[in-house]
Each structure stands twice: as structure tokens, then as C-alpha cells.
Enzyme design. Sequence first.
Site, PDB file in Angstrom:
ATOM      1  N   MET A 231     -27.258  84.309  81.534  1.00 26.68           N
ATOM      2  CA  MET A 231     -27.171  85.415  80.576  1.00 26.68           C
ATOM      3  C   MET A 231     -28.364  85.374  79.635  1.00 26.68           C
ATOM      4  SD  MET A 231     -23.783  86.778  78.803  1.00 26.68           S
ATOM      5  CE  MET A 231     -23.360  85.631  77.547  1.00 26.68           C
ATOM      6  N   CYS A 232     -28.880  86.519  79.296  1.00 26.89           N
ATOM      7  CA  CYS A 232     -29.959  86.649  78.333  1.00 26.89           C
ATOM      8  C   CYS A 232     -29.777  87.990  77.639  1.00 26.89           C
ATOM      9  CB  CYS A 232     -31.328  86.660  79.002  1.00 26.89           C
ATOM     10  SG  CYS A 232     -31.792  85.093  79.759  1.00 26.89           S
TER      11      CYS A 232
END
Lengths: 240, 299
Positions: free
Chosen positions: B1-2
Site C-alpha cells: 500500500m502507498c
Amino acid sequence: MSNTSTVRAEKGTMKTIDLASETVTDLNHALHEQANEMTIEEWEVLNPKGHHNLAVGVDQKLKIDIHGHAGYYCAGMNKEAEITIHGNVGQGVAENMMSGKVHVKGDASSAAAATAHGGLLVIEGNAGSRCGISMKGANIVVKGSVGHMSCFMGQAGALVVCGDAGDALGDSLYETHIYVKGSVKSLGADCIEKEMRQEHLDELTSLLDQAGFDDDPKAFTRYGSARQLYNFKVDNAGAY
Amino acid sequence: MCGIVGLYLKNPAMEDKLGELFAPMLIAMTDRGPDSAGFAVYGDAVDDGVKLTLRHEDESFDWAALAKSVETDLSTKVDWFQNSKVAVFKVDLDAEIVEKYLEENHAEVLIMSSGKSIEILKEVGLPERIVDMFKLDQMKGSHIIGHTRMATESAVTMAGSHPFSTGLDLCLVHNGSLSNHNRLRMELERDGIKFDTENDSEVAAGYLTHRLQQGDSLNQALEHALKDLDGFFTFTIGTKDGFAVVRDPIACKPAVIAETDDYVAMASEYQALTTLPGIENAKVWEPEPSTIYVWERDK
């Protein structure tokens, strides 16, 4: 639990939770406290500002209005409550809903009503990809269009789309009924166009009515499972 | 996730407030990426020559001395300022000449970006810390893209942080993970593209650099990327005049765009847009899969 609850709430009692000053945990705790005994029937949520997990796990006949855009998993696991979002919602609205009604006034992101077992999800705008993925008995009515892979592995319930459907509609479909008024970009594996019989017109009429949409049921096409992927075919053994 | 965020101002009157509008957007994506953060800001353009963002690990590095040696050795004038561990050098020469000089004579200095207006700033740490470190809220400019990283494919380092420079005034931020980055890196290395990390997003950046070097337009390069990159991605690409957004065909990685008369803003999640003025009445939508969106001002 909710079947045995006593309704003590007086008509017209309403509580406002402003997420500018209270947390999502505060909101969900307050809603969960109503599970055994309903003391406040109507709830209003202000300043949602895209927060995730709003009004999840509600287990009571509450009426909840969320004023603004909500984030992921809004109204997830809903049981009995009528939850209206006056804005857009992120991924997974009403995911795993059991019963009740969730009404989105704006657009919904992907995976709306994923795995939902019961209840009704109404979306007045468009829904993103994978709308109704693995749905297990809920009904979904979308006024606009749905994205690709909608109803993937849908097992039961119905998906009604008043607009268009994206690629691979109903891929690996089980027994969800799909009704689309507009165009379908492509059908997924084992999903086919089917005859619209009276029982289907009745179901569609009822769902459009519950959603409050006046589209003509006769303008829709029904899609369903060809039932060719249900069982392993020995002829295909070589493919593995 | 970013987390990815981008802000492009249509209304030039708001340019003084670019950083002030953008800082809360970047911080709002801390949950999606607490490991490191970075941004590429476009503004304060040079008419002639090149603007370079340089970095040295030592905050007390003698930038004045470096500027002096560039001036003496290349017989030019350097206009420069320092911001934390980086310095912005404006040099009245072609980018290639200055970059080559720095690589050969001052290898300890990292070139973060080069172009007419781009500045890339990134560090390991919470987004809030990076905002403070570079005084992001005081920055001015026409547009900016940023990234908050939760590392999945490679180490948490400054070099592995985003944005990645992909050429003059170009950079890329990525949310997702690429499956074929090792093979692609080998192929690109054969074609002369250099990589500093094991990072998959750097391969995407290197891929775009390569395509652009082959003469592709940005649109063509992104069309090719949709074919050649295997994996999940939402990319935002900063250009001199605006930014582009593209999602892979499956579109698992989120993206939301908001547009008003004053700006176009994009973010991984709507939460990051809630502090923008007029967001209540903005047109808000999700970009379609396999579709290239570009916002650029007239050149």
C-alpha cells in the site's frame, strides 16, 4: 440479537454525531450500543470527509443519514438499519450486508455490496468495478452504470443496472439474476443472455419500485449463468 | 500500500499557496504510507539553462564551495539555495553538461532531478516530518505530485522513495507492485538505463525514460507501459506543464480525481482531498482502468 430487542425509542428522537469533533470509533460504538435496546432511532452523521468504516456492523433498525462523502466499507455488515449516504462512497460499501437498506445518493467505488447476503443496496450514481462481487443474496439496484467484472461469482440475489455494464459481466456466475437496461461491454465466462419471463419481470418491477426508480422493466435484458462451470468435466482434465 | 497525491492549479492566482494546499493532502495519506514520503514541485522555472535538485547526506555540506567549483570549472554562473539536505542549483548551461560534470567530479552529490522547473524532495520518515523538513507549506508553484510509501518490494531507503526522476522535468510516483520488474530491469540495463535500487517503481520510471529516449511522446510511452508492465499500478506522472494519471487494466489500486474551476487534484483516497477549497462542490470521479488522463497548461 436484534429480533429480541425492545423498541424503546420515542418517535422523533435523533442524535447527531459530528466527525469534525468525534471519532469514527465513537460513532460506531454509539451505534453498536443500540443493538440490544434501541433508545435512539434516527442518527445523523456530519463531516464524514471520506473516513473509512462509517456505520459498520450496525445491528438494529436505525435510520442513519451520512451527510457527505464516505470512505471504504461504509455500512459494511449492515443488519436491519436503513443507511443513507448523501454523497459518494469508497470501496466496499455495504460489503457483507445481511439485511436492511443502504442508499448511496452519489457514486460508489469498486466492490459495492461484495459478498452481501441480504438487504438492498441502491446507488443513484454509478458503481465502479466488481459491483456485487461474490454476492450471496442481497439485491443491488444501480441507476447509473457498473464497472468491469461486476457480479463476479455472484451466487444469489439480483443486480439491476439501469445504465451500462463494463467488461466481463457475471464472470463465473452462479445464480444471481442480472438485469441490464443499457449495453454490456462484454459477458464473462459462463454468463449468457436469458429469456425474461413473467417471474423475472415481477422481480425487476419490485426491485425498481423499492429503489424508487421509474425505469421500464420491459426495457431490460436478463443475464444469468449457463451453468457450464458448475462441475468439473473430466474432458478438461488435460488442461490442468 | 502507498499513497499518491497530486495538485494542478488551473488558477495562477493560487500559485503562492500551492504548498499550503498540498501539505495536508500528503499528510492525510500517512496511513497508506508511513515509511517515507516525497514530492516533486514545479515552479520558479528557469528560462535558459537548467535547474537541478542535488542532495548530500551531510546537512552541513559546503554547497557554496560546490557552486564555486561549477562556476570556475564550467565558466558559468550558478544561482543556488539550500533546503535541508538538498540544494537547488540553477545553471546557465545544458543539463547534460552539468550532470556529466557533477557525476565525474562530485560523485558524492546525488542528482535528484533536472529540468526547467522540477524539484524532487524525498526522505525516509513520516510524511509530516518530510513536510516540516522541507517547509513544504511555504512552497509556490503551478503543480505538485507526492507519494507516501509503505514498502513492499524493496528496502525503506531515501533512494527507494518516490518520486523517481524519469527525465528532464519528468517524474513518476507509483502505488502498487510490478511482477515483471526483474526481467524488465535486465532488459533496460542492456539498453543503457541505470538503476540505483532493487525497487520495482524505479523500473517503471526507467521504462518511461527509455521509451521517451526512443522518441515516444508521453502518451505513447504510457500506452506502451500498459502493455509491458505486468502488475498492479496507479501511476501519477509529473510533467513540466501538468500531470498524467494512469491505472492498470484491473484497477485494484485506488485513485480519485476532483476538479473545480481552480484546480485538478488526485489522490489515492478522497480523504486527502477534503481540505481543498470548494471540494464540496467539485466534480469527483474515479479514473477508468487502462485510460490515460493528462492535464497540462498551454505551453
